[in-house]
Motif scaffolding. Structure first.
Motif, PDB file in Angstrom:
ATOM      1  N   GLY A 151       0.814  -1.219   0.000  1.00 58.23           N
ATOM      2  CA  GLY A 151       0.000   0.000   0.000  1.00 58.23           C
ATOM      3  C   GLY A 151       0.840   1.257   0.000  1.00 58.23           C
ATOM      4  O   GLY A 151       0.521   2.241  -0.693  1.00 58.23           O
ATOM      5  N   PHE A 152       1.933   1.264   0.766  1.00 63.27           N
ATOM      6  CA  PHE A 152       2.802   2.444   0.801  1.00 63.27           C
ATOM      7  C   PHE A 152       3.495   2.679  -0.547  1.00 63.27           C
ATOM      8  O   PHE A 152       3.753   3.823  -0.918  1.00 63.27           O
ATOM      9  CB  PHE A 152       3.846   2.298   1.908  1.00 63.27           C
ATOM     10  CG  PHE A 152       3.362   2.715   3.269  1.00 63.27           C
ATOM     11  CD1 PHE A 152       2.899   4.010   3.489  1.00 63.27           C
ATOM     12  CD2 PHE A 152       3.366   1.822   4.335  1.00 63.27           C
ATOM     13  CE1 PHE A 152       2.446   4.407   4.741  1.00 63.27           C
ATOM     14  CE2 PHE A 152       2.920   2.206   5.589  1.00 63.27           C
ATOM     15  CZ  PHE A 152       2.456   3.496   5.794  1.00 63.27           C
ATOM     16  N   ILE A 153       3.802   1.601  -1.260  1.00 68.31           N
ATOM     17  CA  ILE A 153       4.357   1.765  -2.606  1.00 68.31           C
ATOM     18  C   ILE A 153       3.353   2.510  -3.483  1.00 68.31           C
ATOM     19  O   ILE A 153       3.693   3.438  -4.222  1.00 68.31           O
ATOM     20  CB  ILE A 153       4.692   0.395  -3.229  1.00 68.31           C
ATOM     21  CG1 ILE A 153       5.844  -0.277  -2.469  1.00 68.31           C
ATOM     22  CG2 ILE A 153       5.049   0.556  -4.709  1.00 68.31           C
ATOM     23  CD1 ILE A 153       7.191   0.379  -2.677  1.00 68.31           C
TER      24      ILE A 153
ATOM     25  N   CYS B 222       3.527   6.437  -5.167  1.00 65.61           N
ATOM     26  CA  CYS B 222       3.273   6.756  -6.578  1.00 65.61           C
ATOM     27  C   CYS B 222       2.220   7.853  -6.713  1.00 65.61           C
ATOM     28  O   CYS B 222       2.340   8.753  -7.549  1.00 65.61           O
ATOM     29  CB  CYS B 222       2.833   5.503  -7.333  1.00 65.61           C
ATOM     30  SG  CYS B 222       4.074   4.196  -7.406  1.00 65.61           S
ATOM     31  N   VAL B 223       1.183   7.775  -5.867  1.00 69.54           N
ATOM     32  CA  VAL B 223       0.137   8.810  -5.868  1.00 69.54           C
ATOM     33  C   VAL B 223       0.746  10.174  -5.524  1.00 69.54           C
ATOM     34  O   VAL B 223       0.472  11.191  -6.180  1.00 69.54           O
ATOM     35  CB  VAL B 223      -0.987   8.448  -4.865  1.00 69.54           C
ATOM     36  CG1 VAL B 223      -1.973   9.615  -4.722  1.00 69.54           C
ATOM     37  CG2 VAL B 223      -1.716   7.196  -5.324  1.00 69.54           C
ATOM     38  N   ALA B 224       1.582  10.197  -4.481  1.00 70.83           N
ATOM     39  CA  ALA B 224       2.226  11.446  -4.068  1.00 70.83           C
ATOM     40  C   ALA B 224       3.174  11.961  -5.151  1.00 70.83           C
ATOM     41  O   ALA B 224       3.275  13.168  -5.372  1.00 70.83           O
ATOM     42  CB  ALA B 224       2.985  11.238  -2.759  1.00 70.83           C
ATOM     43  N   PHE B 225       3.886  11.062  -5.817  1.00 72.93           N
ATOM     44  CA  PHE B 225       4.800  11.468  -6.891  1.00 72.93           C
ATOM     45  C   PHE B 225       4.038  12.210  -7.979  1.00 72.93           C
ATOM     46  O   PHE B 225       4.547  13.165  -8.580  1.00 72.93           O
ATOM     47  CB  PHE B 225       5.486  10.232  -7.476  1.00 72.93           C
ATOM     48  CG  PHE B 225       6.692  10.534  -8.330  1.00 72.93           C
ATOM     49  CD1 PHE B 225       7.972  10.321  -7.831  1.00 72.93           C
ATOM     50  CD2 PHE B 225       6.558  11.019  -9.612  1.00 72.93           C
ATOM     51  CE1 PHE B 225       9.093  10.604  -8.606  1.00 72.93           C
ATOM     52  CE2 PHE B 225       7.660  11.303 -10.402  1.00 72.93           C
ATOM     53  CZ  PHE B 225       8.935  11.090  -9.887  1.00 72.93           C
TER      54      PHE B 225
ATOM     55  N   VAL C  83      -2.936  12.175  -0.925  1.00 72.63           N
ATOM     56  CA  VAL C  83      -2.915  10.783  -0.479  1.00 72.63           C
ATOM     57  C   VAL C  83      -3.886  10.542   0.677  1.00 72.63           C
ATOM     58  O   VAL C  83      -3.934   9.430   1.214  1.00 72.63           O
ATOM     59  CB  VAL C  83      -1.482  10.369  -0.047  1.00 72.63           C
ATOM     60  CG1 VAL C  83      -0.521  10.478  -1.202  1.00 72.63           C
ATOM     61  CG2 VAL C  83      -1.001  11.208   1.146  1.00 72.63           C
ATOM     62  N   ARG C  84      -4.661  11.560   1.028  1.00 71.07           N
ATOM     63  CA  ARG C  84      -5.531  11.414   2.202  1.00 71.07           C
ATOM     64  C   ARG C  84      -6.571  10.317   1.999  1.00 71.07           C
ATOM     65  O   ARG C  84      -6.697   9.397   2.811  1.00 71.07           O
ATOM     66  CB  ARG C  84      -6.212  12.744   2.511  1.00 71.07           C
ATOM     67  CG  ARG C  84      -7.176  12.670   3.694  1.00 71.07           C
ATOM     68  CD  ARG C  84      -7.657  14.038   4.104  1.00 71.07           C
ATOM     69  NE  ARG C  84      -6.551  14.871   4.570  1.00 71.07           N
ATOM     70  CZ  ARG C  84      -6.705  16.122   4.988  1.00 71.07           C
ATOM     71  NH1 ARG C  84      -7.908  16.681   4.988  1.00 71.07           N
ATOM     72  NH2 ARG C  84      -5.663  16.818   5.385  1.00 71.07           N
TER      73      ARG C  84
ATOM     74  N   THR D 108       1.561   4.027 -11.773  1.00 68.86           N
ATOM     75  CA  THR D 108       2.879   4.259 -12.382  1.00 68.86           C
ATOM     76  C   THR D 108       2.793   4.544 -13.877  1.00 68.86           C
ATOM     77  O   THR D 108       3.797   4.925 -14.475  1.00 68.86           O
ATOM     78  CB  THR D 108       3.794   3.036 -12.180  1.00 68.86           C
ATOM     79  OG1 THR D 108       3.194   1.876 -12.777  1.00 68.86           O
ATOM     80  CG2 THR D 108       4.049   2.776 -10.706  1.00 68.86           C
ATOM     81  N   ARG D 109       1.628   4.352 -14.470  1.00 64.25           N
ATOM     82  CA  ARG D 109       1.486   4.607 -15.909  1.00 64.25           C
ATOM     83  C   ARG D 109       0.773   5.916 -16.188  1.00 64.25           C
ATOM     84  O   ARG D 109       0.376   6.179 -17.322  1.00 64.25           O
ATOM     85  CB  ARG D 109       0.721   3.471 -16.604  1.00 64.25           C
ATOM     86  CG  ARG D 109       1.270   2.067 -16.424  1.00 64.25           C
ATOM     87  CD  ARG D 109       2.775   1.975 -16.456  1.00 64.25           C
ATOM     88  NE  ARG D 109       3.366   2.599 -17.622  1.00 64.25           N
ATOM     89  CZ  ARG D 109       4.595   3.085 -17.650  1.00 64.25           C
ATOM     90  NH1 ARG D 109       5.364   3.030 -16.572  1.00 64.25           N
ATOM     91  NH2 ARG D 109       5.065   3.639 -18.744  1.00 64.25           N
TER      92      ARG D 109
END
Length: 385
Positions: A78-80, A84-87, A92-93, A141-142
């Protein structure tokens, strides 16, 4: 070579721990942004999961270790995804609440099986939770900023493999059971250990590359050091770095640079005579007051625990002496409104680039020195000099 489960789990744990330590050290050195910190949390969760599984193998009576380990493993994936969401610059809330709910269900399912749950307590929620976050991470990631990085393809592949494997593992587990030949050959703990080791090593490499790109996009090390306290005052390192930049720009533009030092040197005596709370109150009020009354476009930063500095550029029509006098008067007025029986002396000092040059350190030091002298003697340096 035929490795027993305990040996394989120990080797897997070693790989995860070494990878996590290296990644965390790199995170501290780079002063990472949110994506890097979330990915570091993923490796920490993976490490915690490995420790839980080892604890259960060594001490079978602590059945809850399986439940906690399963939850930590799902959280790692989940943290991975969250990284990616934050990137991609998205909040991310909402995603964090989704992850928390899935992790809670995973742990609850394993605990519900009780002491007799064995190796596969809560297995289906555990498998599906990993598959879910792997799918979400692969899709993330895409798209967006991370999707434009060629190295993100490696992370997509890693998450896609994890998603397919855990989905297939769930189907075989439900259809044939953990004791079937197919499950033992392709989906048991030994295969999981080898796959986890491979994916962790690959994930460390890929996320390190992505993190380095993200750090470069955030700017130079000077910009990344900028930080303020709760009152909007730049911390010392940030103030010094920013002042150096402004001084260079002012020199190139031929503009005058002014640094005002503000210091209260008798806070220690206030603490000794009255209470540490009184001293802390004055220190807090000093920061609030200086930030409130400083020129709007000025830099306000700390020089140390008892000193602040205000820096700004001036024009030929700027009455610097008046600006400093008004600032001093308003700080004194704010202190008086605190209603304390004793009010510390506020010293103010002034340093101009026309007198001391454009060296940021020299200007700040000269202003602070003058403010310290004023706080001791009561003779305020409220004009150029």
């Amino acid at each position: 070579m035929n490795l027993d489960v305990l040996t394989l789990q120990a080797l897997t744990s070693l790989v995860i721990v070494v990878s996590t330590v290296m990644y965390l050290l790199d995170t501290l050195m780079l002063k990472d942004g949110i994506p890097g910190r979330l990915w570091a949390s993923a490796f920490l969760s993976g490490t915690f999961s490995a420790v839980c599984y080892l604890a259960w193998l060594l001490l079978p009576d602590i059945f809850f270790a399986v439940a906690v380990g399963n939850g930590a493993f799902v959280a790692a994936t989940g943290f991975i995804w969250l990284g990616c969401v934050a990137f991609n610059g998205r909040s991310v809330r909402g995603a964090s609440w989704v992850m928390a709910a899935v992790v809670a269900v995973t742990i609850a399912a394993a605990l519900a099986a009780g002491p007799d749950g064995g190796d596969w307590a809560g297995a289906v929620p555990f498998f599906l939770g990993n598959a879910l976050f792997a799918v979400l991470g692969a899709f993330e990631t895409r798209r967006g900023a991370i999707g434009r990085r060629w190295s993100a393809g490696g992370l997509t592949a890693i998450l896609a493999v994890e998603a397919v494997w855990f989905t297939a593992r769930t189907v075989v587990f439900v259809a044939a059971g953990p004791d079937s030949e197919l499950f033992r050959a392709a989906f048991d703990t030994r295969v999981s250990g080898f796959l986890t080791t491979t994916l962790v090593i690959a994930a460390v490499v890929v996320t390190s590359v992505l993190r380095a790109n993200e750090s470069a996009l955030r700017g130079t090390s000077e910009i990344r050091r900028l930080s303020v306290d709760a009152h909007g005052v730049l911390l010392r390192e940030s103030f010094e770095a920013t002042l150096a930049i402004i001084c260079r720009r002012a020199e190139n533009a031929g503009e005058e640079m002014c640094v005002v030092g503000i210091r209260v040197d008798d806070l220690k005596r206030v603490a000794m005579a009255f209470s540490p709370e009184d001293a802390e109150g004055f220190a807090r009020e000093l920061r609030i007051s200086v930030r409130r009354h400083a020129p709007t476009m000025s830099l306000v930063g700390e020089t140390d625990a008892a000193g602040l500095a205000v820096a700004f550029t001036t024009t030929p029509t700027t009455d610097v002496g008046r600006v400093v006098r008004v600032l001093h008067e308003r700080i004194d007025s704010d202190f008086s409104r605190l209603g304390a029986s004793v009010v510390p002396v506020v010293g103010v000092g002034l340093a101009l680039s026309s007198d001391h040059g454009y060296d940021a350190h020299a200007l700040a030091a000269r202003a602070d020195e003058a403010a310290g002298l004023a706080a001791v003697t009561g003779e305020q340096a409220l004009g150029p000099g």
